[in-house]
Enzyme design. Sequence first.
Site, PDB file in Angstrom:
ATOM      1  N   TRP A 123     -18.129  -0.364   5.678  1.00  0.00           N
ATOM      2  CA  TRP A 123     -17.554   0.941   5.321  1.00  0.00           C
ATOM      3  C   TRP A 123     -17.565   1.158   3.817  1.00  0.00           C
ATOM      4  O   TRP A 123     -17.832   2.263   3.341  1.00  0.00           O
ATOM      5  CB  TRP A 123     -16.150   1.107   5.897  1.00  0.00           C
ATOM      6  N   ASP A 151      -9.715   3.243   0.734  1.00  0.00           N
ATOM      7  CA  ASP A 151      -9.831   3.623   2.148  1.00  0.00           C
ATOM      8  C   ASP A 151      -8.875   2.722   2.936  1.00  0.00           C
ATOM      9  O   ASP A 151      -9.069   1.510   3.006  1.00  0.00           O
ATOM     10  CB  ASP A 151     -11.291   3.395   2.590  1.00  0.00           C
ATOM     11  N   LYS A 211      -7.186   5.151  14.061  1.00  0.00           N
ATOM     12  CA  LYS A 211      -6.916   3.738  14.322  1.00  0.00           C
ATOM     13  C   LYS A 211      -5.419   3.512  14.491  1.00  0.00           C
ATOM     14  O   LYS A 211      -4.946   3.100  15.531  1.00  0.00           O
ATOM     15  CB  LYS A 211      -7.485   2.876  13.208  1.00  0.00           C
TER      16      LYS A 211
END
Length: 359
Positions: free
Chosen positions: A101, A171, A195
């Site tokens: 990511w 993030d 999530k």
Amino acid sequence: MSRVYNFSAGPAVMPEEVLREAADEMLDYQGTGMSVMEMSHRSKAFEKIINEAEQDLRDLMQIPDNYKVLFMQGGAHLQFAAIPMNLMKNKVADYIITGQWAKKAFKEAQIYGKANAIASSEDETFSYIPDCSDLPVSPDADYVYICENNTIYGTKFHTLPNTKGKTLVSDISSCFLSEPVDVSKYGLVYGGVQKNVGPAGMAIVIIREDLITEDVLPYTPTYMKYKIHADANSLYNTPNCYCIYMCGKVFKWLKKQGGLEVMKARNEEKAKVLYDFLDSSKLFKGTVRKEDRSIMNVPFVTGDKDLDAKFIKEATEAGFVNLKGHRTVGGMRASIYNAMPIEGVRALVEFMKKFEEEN
Ligand SMILES: Cc1ncc(COP(=O)(O)O)c(C=O)c1O
């Protein structure tokens, strides 16, 4: 009805209480005679939903007054572009590469300016967090970027990098609301909500006000400008109303549990059950350097691909689902977000013990 133990990395398990409440309100939200899905985003009822969601999030994370909260569509990926478009004034940014990511965000930033990879743990399949105490931070960097919890690899920054005075951008998609954070240490912190917070389709961006300016890169789409959303209180266009409503319910649920200190203690206890077993097992082992372990995503392997596959198959049949590791790591991964009860983790460990005895 039977519910499974869902160890998915995302979209992921939601608190059962929240799902039941949403089900109860599906046809008639609090006497409005309609579902939140059917409601104008400019209605009084929805205005209350979004305002309360923001306030509850501010309370939970103790977000300072000089930070804005933006509910934006597009998930985390859209932010990979929005961040450089809005923050790259010098067109330079430094990225710490701790997984896929971070790497994707880095590659996206390269489209818009000079993105430098100033540290990486790719040499050991991202199984650790590099030492970030004295990095070659670029003198003209507009920000330093990290992915704080690496969903795929199961690592977490337990100490934030020394950015040498540069703005930190993080993030937090897969550790959102899993423990208290000091928002004032970041210029911008954001996460996709699917999530630990709510259904997919949205990111929450928490950004210091001085970073919100008209001075963005040319051709930045209007929707991608933070200022547009900040000025309109996230109601510039039709937002993901239902997602905001569900996130708001999760915030209220978290407050009812006792807040983020309580969640941290619970999450640590859950992770310990699993890690203690992995450390004592002769069959299963964790893949991450111990001091960098995440308490949200726990990857593990047997070392034998066929046995991994057998385990995943038998676990699924026994009601422990979505345990297959990411394709780049293989093996298994148990994501044990806020809504996963400790009973689920204990039951999984019992199942792993039994599997170990039999294999
Ligand atoms: C840490 C992290 N960042 C970004 C993403 C990408 O999020 P999205 O699918 O919302 O773009 C994910 C997972 O999907 C993730 O785990």
